[in-house]
Scaffold this active site. Structure first.
Site, PDB file in Angstrom:
ATOM      1  N   GLY A  50      44.044  46.308  39.129  1.00  8.85           N
ATOM      2  CA  GLY A  50      43.628  46.037  37.563  1.00  8.85           C
ATOM      3  C   GLY A  50      42.351  47.289  37.312  1.00  8.85           C
TER       4      GLY A  50
ATOM      5  N   GLU B  50      48.800  46.478  44.524  1.00  9.44           N
ATOM      6  CA  GLU B  50      49.453  45.305  44.353  1.00  9.44           C
ATOM      7  C   GLU B  50      50.471  45.126  45.153  1.00  9.44           C
ATOM      8  OE1 GLU B  50      48.335  47.375  41.993  1.00  9.44           O
ATOM      9  OE2 GLU B  50      47.508  46.449  40.569  1.00  9.44           O
TER      10      GLU B  50
ATOM     11  N   GLU C  75      43.799  50.443  36.297  1.00 13.95           N
ATOM     12  CA  GLU C  75      44.549  50.404  34.989  1.00 13.95           C
ATOM     13  C   GLU C  75      43.451  50.290  34.006  1.00 13.95           C
ATOM     14  OE1 GLU C  75      46.601  46.993  36.827  1.00 13.95           O
ATOM     15  OE2 GLU C  75      48.520  47.656  36.216  1.00 13.95           O
TER      16      GLU C  75
ATOM     17  N   ALA D 173      42.213  42.473  40.029  1.00 14.13           N
ATOM     18  CA  ALA D 173      42.439  41.060  39.615  1.00 14.13           C
ATOM     19  C   ALA D 173      41.700  40.313  40.726  1.00 14.13           C
ATOM     20  CB  ALA D 173      43.810  40.612  39.224  1.00 14.13           C
TER      21      ALA D 173
HETATM   22  N1  CO8 Z   1      39.342  39.642  44.187  1.00 11.98           N
HETATM   23  C1  CO8 Z   1      38.651  38.877  44.717  1.00 11.98           C
HETATM   24  N2  CO8 Z   1      37.584  39.218  45.605  1.00 11.98           N
HETATM   25  C2  CO8 Z   1      37.436  40.408  45.953  1.00 11.98           C
HETATM   26  C3  CO8 Z   1      38.405  41.476  45.337  1.00 11.98           C
HETATM   27  C4  CO8 Z   1      39.461  40.954  44.657  1.00 11.98           C
HETATM   28  N3  CO8 Z   1      40.343  41.869  44.024  1.00 11.98           N
HETATM   29  N4  CO8 Z   1      38.199  42.602  45.985  1.00 11.98           N
HETATM   30  C5  CO8 Z   1      37.012  42.642  46.508  1.00 11.98           C
HETATM   31  N5  CO8 Z   1      36.643  41.168  46.651  1.00 11.98           N
HETATM   32  C6  CO8 Z   1      35.493  40.372  47.265  1.00 11.98           C
HETATM   33  C7  CO8 Z   1      35.834  40.249  48.856  1.00 11.98           C
HETATM   34  O1  CO8 Z   1      36.531  39.328  49.152  1.00 11.98           O
HETATM   35  C8  CO8 Z   1      34.295  40.512  49.410  1.00 11.98           C
HETATM   36  O2  CO8 Z   1      33.797  38.852  49.099  1.00 11.98           O
HETATM   37  P1  CO8 Z   1      33.070  38.139  50.306  1.00 11.98           P
HETATM   38  O3  CO8 Z   1      32.080  38.954  50.947  1.00 11.98           O
HETATM   39  O4  CO8 Z   1      32.735  36.849  49.662  1.00 11.98           O
HETATM   40  O5  CO8 Z   1      34.265  38.035  51.274  1.00 11.98           O
HETATM   41  C9  CO8 Z   1      33.591  40.901  48.425  1.00 11.98           C
HETATM   42  O6  CO8 Z   1      34.496  41.225  47.241  1.00 11.98           O
HETATM   43  C10 CO8 Z   1      33.288  42.568  49.083  1.00 11.98           C
HETATM   44  O7  CO8 Z   1      34.776  43.154  49.423  1.00 11.98           O
HETATM   45  P2  CO8 Z   1      35.086  43.444  50.809  1.00 11.98           P
HETATM   46  O8  CO8 Z   1      34.239  42.889  51.750  1.00 11.98           O
HETATM   47  O9  CO8 Z   1      36.545  43.506  50.985  1.00 11.98           O
HETATM   48  O10 CO8 Z   1      34.722  44.963  50.439  1.00 11.98           O
HETATM   49  P3  CO8 Z   1      35.351  46.413  51.508  1.00 11.98           P
HETATM   50  O11 CO8 Z   1      34.496  47.441  51.036  1.00 11.98           O
HETATM   51  O12 CO8 Z   1      35.498  45.966  52.919  1.00 11.98           O
HETATM   52  O13 CO8 Z   1      36.798  46.639  50.837  1.00 11.98           O
HETATM   53  C11 CO8 Z   1      38.356  46.813  49.002  1.00 11.98           C
HETATM   54  C12 CO8 Z   1      36.982  47.108  49.515  1.00 11.98           C
HETATM   55  C13 CO8 Z   1      39.275  47.865  49.822  1.00 11.98           C
HETATM   56  C14 CO8 Z   1      38.373  47.146  47.552  1.00 11.98           C
HETATM   57  C15 CO8 Z   1      38.860  45.386  49.304  1.00 11.98           C
HETATM   58  O14 CO8 Z   1      37.931  44.483  48.824  1.00 11.98           O
HETATM   59  C16 CO8 Z   1      40.058  45.194  48.798  1.00 11.98           C
HETATM   60  O15 CO8 Z   1      41.181  45.538  49.307  1.00 11.98           O
HETATM   61  N6  CO8 Z   1      40.025  44.206  47.530  1.00 11.98           N
HETATM   62  C17 CO8 Z   1      41.469  43.952  47.001  1.00 11.98           C
HETATM   63  C18 CO8 Z   1      41.783  45.044  46.213  1.00 11.98           C
HETATM   64  C19 CO8 Z   1      43.328  44.689  45.636  1.00 11.98           C
HETATM   65  O16 CO8 Z   1      44.073  44.251  46.211  1.00 11.98           O
HETATM   66  N7  CO8 Z   1      43.199  44.522  44.373  1.00 11.98           N
HETATM   67  C20 CO8 Z   1      44.389  44.516  43.652  1.00 11.98           C
HETATM   68  C21 CO8 Z   1      44.538  43.086  43.022  1.00 11.98           C
HETATM   69  S1  CO8 Z   1      45.868  42.667  42.207  1.00 11.98           S
HETATM   70  C22 CO8 Z   1      45.661  43.445  40.594  1.00 11.98           C
HETATM   71  O17 CO8 Z   1      44.707  43.822  40.219  1.00 11.98           O
HETATM   72  C23 CO8 Z   1      46.872  43.280  39.388  1.00 11.98           C
HETATM   73  C24 CO8 Z   1      46.035  43.399  38.224  1.00 11.98           C
HETATM   74  C25 CO8 Z   1      46.912  43.214  36.962  1.00 11.98           C
HETATM   75  C26 CO8 Z   1      48.049  42.216  36.860  1.00 11.98           C
HETATM   76  C27 CO8 Z   1      47.624  40.745  36.609  1.00 11.98           C
HETATM   77  C28 CO8 Z   1      47.979  39.908  37.368  1.00 11.98           C
HETATM   78  C29 CO8 Z   1      47.618  38.452  37.298  1.00 11.98           C
END
Ligand code: CO8
Length: 257
Positions: free
Chosen positions: A108, A131, A111, A65
């Site tokens: 997600g 999450e 998922e 998400a």
């Molecule tokens: N949301 C928004 N932006 C994101 C996300 C995300 N999930 N993941 C990555 N991005 C963005 C980063 O902020 C970054 O943007 P910017 O360059 O503008 O800062 C860009 O994408 C590239 O990401 P990273 O620089 O972080 O890339 P890395 O290779 O260093 O890291 C990771 C990759 C490890 C995947 C890292 O980005 C990360 O941890 N992302 C978040 C993962 C996460 O926690 N996902 C779970 C989210 S909650 C969820 O999915 C619940 C789903 C269903 C329930 C619905 C409820 C509403």
């Protein structure tokens, strides 16, 4: 219908759906979820495409998400409900779905991949349900589909700790069906799709239905359902053709009837 956050292309009976927000690792924004929902509505109604590959543009499949978007919004029930619905809608599509996963398939994203019938991963793929680190839970079916796929103990570990596993571990745990080199990911996913396209559509549809129904009911009822589906297939033209082709030592030509 024109979409901005997803791309769709079709090669005969094979559809390829691409999540297209590479700047955010294809994070599921509200718009993406809405467009995905609309797309699923369209593909549910057609009969031409029989296998659908789901992939991600850029360097990841999907990072879950959109946290940045969620962080700015008042918490509500709309988005969690929508993500649950699209995952279930994807899982129940009347065609076979393959997730072609590279980079991250987390939250997600994992998922969505689990809602597909099969998963082909590239060697660089990483999977996880992080999450818990955000104070939420895998709310698009993860708490239910993950233990069904990899067992309760491993699923709890992934969801309690929130760390990722690599493609080899995902393969060993049964989270993915195949691991292939990154550069061959789409080639291998398409090759798998082509094999599926040669199989009798009616048999595939009823096998999928038996698994879907069976995983949600008791064994006795599931076996009864399987027997009914089996009876339907035994009366099909495809069954006649499949067996005749075997006896005549030639490839079958299935009609989906
Ligand atoms: N949301 C928004 N932006 C994101 C996300 C995300 N999930 N993941 C990555 N991005 C963005 C980063 O902020 C970054 O943007 P910017 O360059 O503008 O800062 C860009 O994408 C590239 O990401 P990273 O620089 O972080 O890339 P890395 O290779 O260093 O890291 C990771 C990759 C490890 C995947 C890292 O980005 C990360 O941890 N992302 C978040 C993962 C996460 O926690 N996902 C779970 C989210 S909650 C969820 O999915 C619940 C789903 C269903 C329930 C619905 C409820 C509403």
């Amino acid at each position: 219908m024109p979409y901005e956050t997803i791309l769709y292309e079709q090669e005969g009976a094979l559809g390829i759906l691409t999540l297209n927000r590479p700047h955010r690792l294809n994070a599921l924004s509200r718009q993406l979820v809405q467009e995905l929902d609309a797309f699923l509505g369209e593909i549910e109604r057609q009969r031409e495409v029989r296998v659908l590959i789901l992939r991600g543009e850029g360097r990841a499949f999907c990072a879950g998400a959109d946290i940045k978007e969620m962080a700015e919004e008042e918490p509500g029930v709309a988005l969690p409900r929508a993500t649950t619905r699209i995952a279930t809608r994807l899982e129940n599509l009347p065609l076979i779905t393959i997730a072609a996963v590279h980079g991250y398939a987390v939250g997600g994203g994992c998922e969505l991949a689990m809602a597909c019938d099969l998963r082909v991963a590239s060697e660089d793929a990483q999977f996880g349900q992080p999450e818990v680190k955000l104070g939420i839970l895998p709310g698009a079916g993860g708490t239910q589909r993950l233990p069904r796929l990899i067992g309760i103990g491993r699923a709890k570990e992934l969801m309690y700790i929130g760390d990722f596993i690599d493609a080899r571990t995902a393969l060993a745990w049964g989270l993915v069906n195949r691991v292939v080199p990154r550069e061959r990911l789409m080639e291998e996913a398409k090759a798998l799709a082509q094999v599926l396209l040669q199989r009798p559509p009616l048999a595939l549809a009823l096998i999928k239905s038996c698994v879907q129904v069976g995983m949600q009911t008791d064994l006795h009822s599931a076996l009864e359902y399987e027997a009914r589906c089996s009876t339907i297939l035994h009366a099909s033209e495809d069954r006649r053709e499949g067996m005749r082709a075997f006896v005549e030592k030639r490839p079958p030509v299935f009609q989906g009837r």
